[in-house]
Design an enzyme around this catalytic site. Sequence first.
Site, PDB file in Angstrom:
ATOM      1  N   HIS A 205     -11.336   3.584   5.068  1.00 60.81           N
ATOM      2  CA  HIS A 205     -10.077   2.921   4.735  1.00 60.81           C
ATOM      3  C   HIS A 205      -9.553   2.022   5.851  1.00 60.81           C
ATOM      4  CE1 HIS A 205      -8.471   6.151   7.183  1.00 60.81           C
ATOM      5  NE2 HIS A 205      -7.368   5.446   7.296  1.00 60.81           N
TER       6      HIS A 205
HETATM    7  C1  UD1 Z   1      -2.124   4.303   6.568  1.00 63.05           C
HETATM    8  C2  UD1 Z   1      -2.053   4.334   8.087  1.00 63.05           C
HETATM    9  C3  UD1 Z   1      -3.388   4.814   8.649  1.00 63.05           C
HETATM   10  C4  UD1 Z   1      -3.808   6.114   8.028  1.00 63.05           C
HETATM   11  C5  UD1 Z   1      -3.858   5.932   6.522  1.00 63.05           C
HETATM   12  C6  UD1 Z   1      -4.291   7.181   5.810  1.00 63.05           C
HETATM   13  C7  UD1 Z   1      -0.613   2.642   9.135  1.00 63.05           C
HETATM   14  C8  UD1 Z   1      -0.591   1.393   9.886  1.00 63.05           C
HETATM   15  N1  UD1 Z   1      -1.800   3.027   8.641  1.00 63.05           N
HETATM   16  O1  UD1 Z   1      -3.070   3.293   6.227  1.00 63.05           O
HETATM   17  O2  UD1 Z   1      -3.243   5.011  10.034  1.00 63.05           O
HETATM   18  O3  UD1 Z   1      -5.071   6.493   8.518  1.00 63.05           O
HETATM   19  O4  UD1 Z   1      -2.535   5.561   6.093  1.00 63.05           O
HETATM   20  O5  UD1 Z   1      -4.347   6.983   4.451  1.00 63.05           O
HETATM   21  O6  UD1 Z   1       0.399   3.291   8.993  1.00 63.05           O
HETATM   22  N2  UD1 Z   1      -1.515   2.342  -1.421  1.00 63.05           N
HETATM   23  C9  UD1 Z   1      -1.417   2.834  -2.694  1.00 63.05           C
HETATM   24  N3  UD1 Z   1      -0.789   4.036  -2.858  1.00 63.05           N
HETATM   25  C10 UD1 Z   1      -0.282   4.752  -1.833  1.00 63.05           C
HETATM   26  C11 UD1 Z   1      -0.388   4.230  -0.543  1.00 63.05           C
HETATM   27  C12 UD1 Z   1      -1.004   3.028  -0.347  1.00 63.05           C
HETATM   28  O7  UD1 Z   1      -1.865   2.232  -3.650  1.00 63.05           O
HETATM   29  O8  UD1 Z   1       0.262   5.850  -2.060  1.00 63.05           O
HETATM   30  C13 UD1 Z   1      -2.218   1.058  -1.203  1.00 63.05           C
HETATM   31  C14 UD1 Z   1      -1.300  -0.129  -1.247  1.00 63.05           C
HETATM   32  O9  UD1 Z   1      -1.972  -1.170  -1.856  1.00 63.05           O
HETATM   33  C15 UD1 Z   1      -1.104  -0.465   0.216  1.00 63.05           C
HETATM   34  C16 UD1 Z   1      -2.441  -0.042   0.820  1.00 63.05           C
HETATM   35  O10 UD1 Z   1      -2.856   1.073   0.053  1.00 63.05           O
HETATM   36  O11 UD1 Z   1      -0.813  -1.793   0.417  1.00 63.05           O
HETATM   37  C17 UD1 Z   1      -2.350   0.339   2.259  1.00 63.05           C
HETATM   38  O12 UD1 Z   1      -1.346   1.352   2.472  1.00 63.05           O
HETATM   39  P1  UD1 Z   1      -0.604   1.473   3.887  1.00 63.05           P
HETATM   40  O13 UD1 Z   1       0.300   2.631   3.899  1.00 63.05           O
HETATM   41  O14 UD1 Z   1      -0.023   0.155   4.261  1.00 63.05           O
HETATM   42  O15 UD1 Z   1      -1.779   1.711   4.904  1.00 63.05           O
HETATM   43  P2  UD1 Z   1      -3.077   2.642   4.777  1.00 63.05           P
HETATM   44  O16 UD1 Z   1      -4.267   1.768   4.721  1.00 63.05           O
HETATM   45  O17 UD1 Z   1      -2.924   3.691   3.743  1.00 63.05           O
END
Ligand code: UD1
Length: 363
Positions: A205
């Site tokens: 991820h």
């Molecule tokens: C975040 C953390 C990362 C951690 C990871 C675990 C930061 C900078 N990154 O990354 O350190 O290892 O979580 O999962 O805080 N999304 C969904 N549903 C959700 C959450 C996210 O669909 O419940 C999708 C969305 O499109 C979003 C993307 O995932 O834009 C990324 O989510 P985000 O929380 O920004 O960062 P992660 O890649 O999950």
Amino acid sequence: MKIVNVVGARPNFMKIAPIMDAYKAFNDIETLLVHTGQHYDEKMSRLFFNELGIPEPDIYLEVGSASHAVQTAEIMKAFEPVVLDHKPDAVLVVGDVNSTIACGLVAVKLDVKLAHVEAGLRSFDRSMPEEINRVLTDSISELLFCTEQSGVDNLIHEGIPEDKIFLVGNVMIDTLQKNLEKAQRSDILDHLRLNNTDFAVLTLHRPSNVDDPSTFNRIVDALKIIQKNIPIVFPIHPRTHKNLSNNGLVERINELPNLQVIEPLGYLDFLKLMSSARIVLTDSGGIQEETTILKVPCLTLRENTERPITLEIGSNQIVGTDPDKIIEGFEQAMAGPSRNLEIPPLWDGRAAERIVRILKDKL
Ligand code: UD1
């Protein structure tokens, strides 16, 4: 004494669970749990609260996904009134996600002490969003709880006074130990038709791997070879899922008959899967630690790790994203461990207890 505790994203939930539990031994500590809503999907959030028995958040900020700046700013705007209303003696944050630094910054700006669990870890790679979150959170924390000696050394090197730093062990391992037996009862192997089969688990991820199509393609080149040797199960993160579709990689993945892409799993199913696997391939930080305890060989698909103890005494190997290196690492790991694998000091299931006792003494 009042402590506001913060969670936001999936890897935070297994870290806060044992801490919320450990507070129960002290009836003079009042606690509040705040969920920023950085992760919000049922399978990325709610499931973990149910399985790990984390108390219902007292406050849910419902921030959701956005760019780093917008997400961090929205969390700060939503969290500031919570701190103003509740006037805690401390705010406790865990890990290295955007919720960690956002809420940490709000706390110190309001002159509230900040406690950071999992302090001091450094990949020394400032292009990782988590590295920025780690360095900044540590620099404003009053109490810094470390999982491994490298964390203590890094903080001292950065000029943090020694009396603020505590080597307490690993709360993620507290949760693993508490749930391992329960996880063994999961029927996920039957469900995926993996009983009595050697298989590999894959998770990906990190933006550096999944946002860049050329890197993602090189990883798929390696997977194409590996899945000929062993079936691979790939519980897919929403971010990765979105990028597969955007980058036209779905077809390439679908062409690999022995690679099974599945929805994100809950904690217990994933623990069962990981503990039964022949090998794990990952770019996660926490999984490097969990496989160390489970003694399952782990290939880390990154150029570095902020958890060097997993390389020194665990089963972890850094293989990067070059297909030849990944395959070489795979072959080595399948040949068996080259040394006795140990358990890192203080990864004994009692880290949360130590943290809460120190909070009580110091606040
Ligand atoms: C975040 C953390 C990362 C951690 C990871 C675990 C930061 C900078 N990154 O990354 O350190 O290892 O979580 O999962 O805080 N999304 C969904 N549903 C959700 C959450 C996210 O669909 O419940 C999708 C969305 O499109 C979003 C993307 O995932 O834009 C990324 O989510 P985000 O929380 O920004 O960062 P992660 O890649 O999950």
